[in-house]
Design a protein around this motif. Sequence first.
Motif, PDB file in Angstrom:
ATOM      1  N   PHE A 194     -10.203  11.671 -36.247  1.00 47.06           N
ATOM      2  CA  PHE A 194     -10.609  11.928 -37.888  1.00 47.06           C
ATOM      3  C   PHE A 194      -9.405  12.538 -38.595  1.00 47.06           C
ATOM      4  CE2 PHE A 194     -14.457  11.460 -35.620  1.00 47.06           C
ATOM      5  CZ  PHE A 194     -15.688  11.613 -36.270  1.00 47.06           C
ATOM      6  N   VAL A 195      -9.263  12.252 -39.468  1.00 47.21           N
ATOM      7  CA  VAL A 195      -8.178  12.571 -40.309  1.00 47.21           C
ATOM      8  C   VAL A 195      -8.930  13.591 -41.702  1.00 47.21           C
ATOM      9  CG1 VAL A 195      -6.325  12.046 -41.723  1.00 47.21           C
ATOM     10  CG2 VAL A 195      -6.517  10.791 -40.039  1.00 47.21           C
ATOM     11  N   ILE A 196      -8.644  14.861 -41.639  1.00 43.41           N
ATOM     12  CA  ILE A 196      -9.052  15.780 -42.737  1.00 43.41           C
ATOM     13  C   ILE A 196      -8.000  15.801 -43.688  1.00 43.41           C
ATOM     14  CG2 ILE A 196     -10.097  17.770 -43.193  1.00 43.41           C
ATOM     15  CD1 ILE A 196     -11.010  17.830 -40.532  1.00 43.41           C
ATOM     16  N   GLY A 197      -8.058  15.009 -45.048  1.00 44.78           N
ATOM     17  CA  GLY A 197      -7.144  15.122 -46.037  1.00 44.78           C
ATOM     18  C   GLY A 197      -6.251  13.827 -45.980  1.00 44.78           C
ATOM     19  N   LEU A 198      -6.604  13.035 -46.944  1.00 43.76           N
ATOM     20  CA  LEU A 198      -6.256  11.555 -46.938  1.00 43.76           C
ATOM     21  C   LEU A 198      -4.934  11.422 -47.919  1.00 43.76           C
ATOM     22  CD1 LEU A 198      -9.747   9.969 -46.502  1.00 43.76           C
ATOM     23  CD2 LEU A 198      -8.026  10.326 -44.789  1.00 43.76           C
ATOM     24  N   GLY A 199      -4.017  12.188 -47.957  1.00 47.17           N
ATOM     25  CA  GLY A 199      -2.913  12.116 -48.840  1.00 47.17           C
ATOM     26  C   GLY A 199      -1.881  11.416 -48.251  1.00 47.17           C
ATOM     27  N   LEU A 200      -0.734  11.779 -48.555  1.00 47.57           N
ATOM     28  CA  LEU A 200       0.757  11.075 -47.976  1.00 47.57           C
ATOM     29  C   LEU A 200       0.565  11.332 -46.765  1.00 47.57           C
ATOM     30  CD1 LEU A 200       3.658  10.074 -48.258  1.00 47.57           C
ATOM     31  CD2 LEU A 200       4.385  12.264 -48.680  1.00 47.57           C
ATOM     32  N   ILE A 201       0.605  12.381 -45.974  1.00 45.17           N
ATOM     33  CA  ILE A 201       0.706  12.863 -44.586  1.00 45.17           C
ATOM     34  C   ILE A 201      -0.097  12.406 -43.690  1.00 45.17           C
ATOM     35  CG2 ILE A 201       1.288  14.569 -42.750  1.00 45.17           C
ATOM     36  CD1 ILE A 201       3.683  13.804 -44.596  1.00 45.17           C
ATOM     37  N   GLY A 202      -1.487  12.781 -44.126  1.00 44.07           N
ATOM     38  CA  GLY A 202      -2.809  11.985 -43.297  1.00 44.07           C
ATOM     39  C   GLY A 202      -2.872  10.831 -43.550  1.00 44.07           C
ATOM     40  N   GLY A 203      -2.616   9.959 -44.597  1.00 46.70           N
ATOM     41  CA  GLY A 203      -2.782   8.796 -44.887  1.00 46.70           C
ATOM     42  C   GLY A 203      -1.719   7.691 -44.010  1.00 46.70           C
ATOM     43  N   SER A 204      -0.415   8.375 -44.068  1.00 45.36           N
ATOM     44  CA  SER A 204       0.553   7.514 -43.337  1.00 45.36           C
ATOM     45  C   SER A 204       0.140   7.815 -41.913  1.00 45.36           C
ATOM     46  CB  SER A 204       1.939   8.373 -43.728  1.00 45.36           C
ATOM     47  OG  SER A 204       2.244   8.168 -45.203  1.00 45.36           O
ATOM     48  N   LEU A 205      -0.084   8.911 -41.128  1.00 40.56           N
ATOM     49  CA  LEU A 205      -0.593   9.047 -39.825  1.00 40.56           C
ATOM     50  C   LEU A 205      -1.740   8.136 -39.565  1.00 40.56           C
ATOM     51  CD1 LEU A 205      -0.105  12.687 -39.450  1.00 40.56           C
ATOM     52  CD2 LEU A 205       1.024  11.300 -38.131  1.00 40.56           C
ATOM     53  N   SER A 206      -2.691   7.940 -40.643  1.00 40.41           N
ATOM     54  CA  SER A 206      -3.758   6.970 -40.147  1.00 40.41           C
ATOM     55  C   SER A 206      -3.143   5.505 -40.016  1.00 40.41           C
ATOM     56  CB  SER A 206      -4.637   7.297 -41.338  1.00 40.41           C
ATOM     57  OG  SER A 206      -5.594   6.273 -41.181  1.00 40.41           O
ATOM     58  N   LEU A 207      -2.202   5.085 -40.833  1.00 35.44           N
ATOM     59  CA  LEU A 207      -1.714   3.701 -41.123  1.00 35.44           C
ATOM     60  C   LEU A 207      -0.956   3.542 -39.744  1.00 35.44           C
ATOM     61  CD1 LEU A 207      -0.671   3.546 -44.739  1.00 35.44           C
ATOM     62  CD2 LEU A 207      -2.707   2.483 -43.409  1.00 35.44           C
ATOM     63  N   ASP A 208      -0.264   4.554 -39.206  1.00 36.16           N
ATOM     64  CA  ASP A 208       0.619   4.458 -38.113  1.00 36.16           C
ATOM     65  C   ASP A 208      -0.137   4.556 -36.775  1.00 36.16           C
ATOM     66  OD1 ASP A 208       2.839   4.094 -39.533  1.00 36.16           O
ATOM     67  OD2 ASP A 208       3.874   5.979 -39.007  1.00 36.16           O
ATOM     68  N   ILE A 209      -1.242   5.145 -36.558  1.00 36.51           N
ATOM     69  CA  ILE A 209      -1.782   5.125 -35.634  1.00 36.51           C
ATOM     70  C   ILE A 209      -2.787   3.930 -35.325  1.00 36.51           C
ATOM     71  CG2 ILE A 209      -3.831   6.429 -34.410  1.00 36.51           C
ATOM     72  CD1 ILE A 209      -2.833   8.841 -35.765  1.00 36.51           C
ATOM     73  N   GLN A 210      -3.361   3.579 -36.489  1.00 38.85           N
ATOM     74  CA  GLN A 210      -4.027   2.148 -36.333  1.00 38.85           C
ATOM     75  C   GLN A 210      -3.079   1.067 -35.835  1.00 38.85           C
ATOM     76  OE1 GLN A 210      -6.252   0.850 -39.724  1.00 38.85           O
ATOM     77  NE2 GLN A 210      -6.154   2.900 -40.694  1.00 38.85           N
ATOM     78  N   GLU A 211      -1.809   1.332 -36.438  1.00 33.87           N
ATOM     79  CA  GLU A 211      -0.977  -0.065 -35.993  1.00 33.87           C
ATOM     80  C   GLU A 211      -0.403   0.003 -34.479  1.00 33.87           C
ATOM     81  OE1 GLU A 211       3.506  -1.895 -37.249  1.00 33.87           O
ATOM     82  OE2 GLU A 211       2.535  -0.370 -38.639  1.00 33.87           O
ATOM     83  N   HIS A 212      -0.136   1.185 -34.168  1.00 31.19           N
ATOM     84  CA  HIS A 212       0.128   1.366 -32.548  1.00 31.19           C
ATOM     85  C   HIS A 212      -1.062   1.604 -31.538  1.00 31.19           C
ATOM     86  CE1 HIS A 212       4.445   1.515 -33.860  1.00 31.19           C
ATOM     87  NE2 HIS A 212       4.076   2.089 -34.813  1.00 31.19           N
ATOM     88  N   PHE A 213      -2.107   1.908 -31.905  1.00 30.39           N
ATOM     89  CA  PHE A 213      -3.201   2.403 -31.149  1.00 30.39           C
ATOM     90  C   PHE A 213      -4.294   1.444 -31.445  1.00 30.39           C
ATOM     91  CE2 PHE A 213      -0.610   5.973 -31.271  1.00 30.39           C
ATOM     92  CZ  PHE A 213      -0.469   6.319 -29.526  1.00 30.39           C
TER      93      PHE A 213
END
Length: 282
Positions: free
Chosen positions: A4-23
């Motif tokens: 769960f990502v709370i706050g979908l800006g630069l940092i939260g969104g970038s973490l989401s993209l990378d987690i999707q790619e690697h996990f």
Amino acid sequence: MNVFVIGLGLIGGSLSLDIQEHFVDAKIYGIDVSENHLQEALEIGIIHEKATFSDLEKADVVIVSIPVDVQLQVIPEVLDIINDDCLLIDVGSTKEMICTVVANHPKRRNFLAAHPIAGTEFSGPKAAIKGLFKNKTNIICEVEKTAFKLQEKALEIFSTLGMRIRYMDSKSHDKHIAYVSHLSHISAFMLGKTVIEKEKNERDIFDMAGSGFASTVRLAKSSPAMWTPIFEQNKTNVIETLNEYIINLQQFKELMENDNFPEIYNEMKNTNYIKQILNGIK
């Protein structure tokens, strides 16, 4: 893995993209006060589903990436909801106040205070970037207060995303980050303000602005909604850095007034040493 990502800006969104790619097993749920941000994040693939706080019971990992003043209320609320095996990571730019707020929470062991030193001047879901955290430093505070198995989970995520880990107490973090991040943002904002005020009478200023000016004031495009609470929470350290910066500016001005250009040369030459420091941390 339910993330769960709370706050979908630069940092939260970038973490989401990378987690999707690697996990590949990760399912990303998004929570944001802005319905527009939620819809945008869903449409561009930052999240898989919209969610609310009531869904947090099924979370394996929660990442909180919101303004630091709002964190003070939100993080304890999230800790109240999550299950005993869930890892809650905050990625804000100040640490002492949030660590104090959660110090006596029954689920303090589920919380990890982190600060990835990465970003741009842009905000919102469209600012998210794949690979933003590769080879970037991530400062973790009070790691010993997080359950060991949850430390391992966090380190697996951080290392897989390519981050370098540094450990620090929250007070030291806030003091050091005031120099290397918070002061530079204030400098950019005030330089931008100075030039904007002058430009009212001299329209040619921006026509003459080159890449040096653009890179220097780049941070002045950062979100005031994010940075005002950071300055408020780190007020004491920021004022200390400002005092030292103002002294150096005043000394430089006095050298100019006294036509002491040999000493100005020495000042700049000595400061060139920063190139070696920055090259060493790349």
